[in-house]
Design an enzyme around this catalytic site. Structure first.
Site, mmCIF file in Angstrom:
data_model
loop_
_atom_site.group_PDB
_atom_site.id
_atom_site.type_symbol
_atom_site.label_atom_id
_atom_site.label_comp_id
_atom_site.label_asym_id
_atom_site.label_seq_id
_atom_site.Cartn_x
_atom_site.Cartn_y
_atom_site.Cartn_z
ATOM 1 N N ASP A 11 0.859 -1.178 0.000
ATOM 2 C CA ASP A 11 0.000 0.000 0.000
ATOM 3 C C ASP A 11 0.898 1.232 0.000
ATOM 4 O O ASP A 11 1.748 1.390 0.890
ATOM 5 C CB ASP A 11 -0.896 0.022 1.243
ATOM 6 C CG ASP A 11 -1.941 -1.083 1.215
ATOM 7 O OD1 ASP A 11 -2.309 -1.526 0.111
ATOM 8 O OD2 ASP A 11 -2.382 -1.504 2.295
ATOM 9 N N ASP A 130 -13.588 -4.616 -1.968
ATOM 10 C CA ASP A 130 -13.453 -4.407 -0.524
ATOM 11 C C ASP A 130 -14.803 -4.719 0.104
ATOM 12 O O ASP A 130 -15.773 -4.016 -0.142
ATOM 13 C CB ASP A 130 -13.048 -2.962 -0.215
ATOM 14 C CG ASP A 130 -11.666 -2.620 -0.746
ATOM 15 O OD1 ASP A 130 -10.851 -3.545 -0.912
ATOM 16 O OD2 ASP A 130 -11.399 -1.429 -0.997
#
Length: 256
Positions: A11, A130
């Site tokens: 990330d 997600d």
């Protein structure tokens, strides 16, 4: 039998790798290019870079990062974060990425999946999902967008099925409930999606022990596992994960 892939996830925020819990409380984990090269050398099968703050339109740093990664990394890598058009996908692929991950933009405009698949091939199109478990159900999950901050009424399993129909070549499935907790993957969520689609499903969110990785492959039917914290902070190495899985008869690409 196809080998199960081990994929470190990086990330990226402000050109640094970060990691948090449930998408919050981020802390620094290193330089994305250096980490990517290290994981490549250690035997990772692929890499995923997710720009968690910037969009391709407003910042070019992610493109520059992709070019640098492509120079040093010799395994396939996926790039995602803020991608909203086929042209942005084209730019990233030309910069050296092998695949692009799309999430929020695909929910808002599902035709982006089919456009990208038609122009670049399904193998380049990864749908990131997600998902958060529904409050009123133990067997339903809702899709969240905008880096997990905005819930929708879209059912995660139904959305994965539709994405396959539209041309997605892979599903990157993250449990928001488990993300960063190291408490184990959401095996039920992973299995529900894996059984509903015919394309590979990458399990993400919750890697904490070697047993949890084995469980999401064995019981969750994942084709690949994504992990971040356990690699970034030295809990386990790629070799330890692969050796553990191989001992349990899980097919993995051997290390040299």
């Amino acid at each position: 039998m196809l080998t199960k892939r081990i994929i470190p996830c990086l990330d990226v925020k402000d050109n640094r790798v970060v990691k948090g819990i449930n998408f919050l409380n981020l802390r620094d984990a290193g330089d994305p290019v250096e980490l990517g090269a290290r994981y490549s050398d250690e035997g990772a099968d692929e890499l995923v870079f997710l720009d968690i703050t910037a969009t391709i339109r407003s910042r070019k740093t992610i493109v520059e990062m992709v070019e640098k990664v492509a120079e040093k990394v010799f395994i396939p890598f996926t790039v995602g974060g803020g991608i909203s058009s086929a042209e942005e996908i084209r730019l990233l692929l030309r910069s050296g990425a092998d695949k692009c991950s799309i999430n929020t933009a695909a929910v808002r405009n599902p035709s982006l999946i089919s456009q990208a698949a038609e122009q670049f091939g399904s193998q380049c199109v990864v749908l990131a999902v997600d998902a958060r478990r529904a409050v009123d159900s133990t067997s339903r999950w809702h899709v969240c967008v905008n880096a997990g901050s905005v819930p929708t009424d879209l059912d995660a399993v139904d959305w994965a099925v539709r994405a396959q129909q539209l041309g997605a070549g892979e599903i990157l499935l993250t449990s928001m409930d488990a993300d960063g907790t190291k408490a184990g993957y959401d095996v039920e969520l992973t299995r529900a999606v894996a059984e509903a689609v015919d394309i590979p499903v990458i399990a993400s969110g919750g890697a904490g022990t070697l047993e949890s990785i084995f469980e999401v492959i064995d019981k969750g039917k994942a084709d690949a596992v994504l992990a971040a914290s356990i690699f970034h902070y030295g809990t386990y190495s790629i070799r330890q994960v692969k050796d553990f899985l191989a001992q349990r008869k899980v097919p993995v690409r051997p290390l040299s």
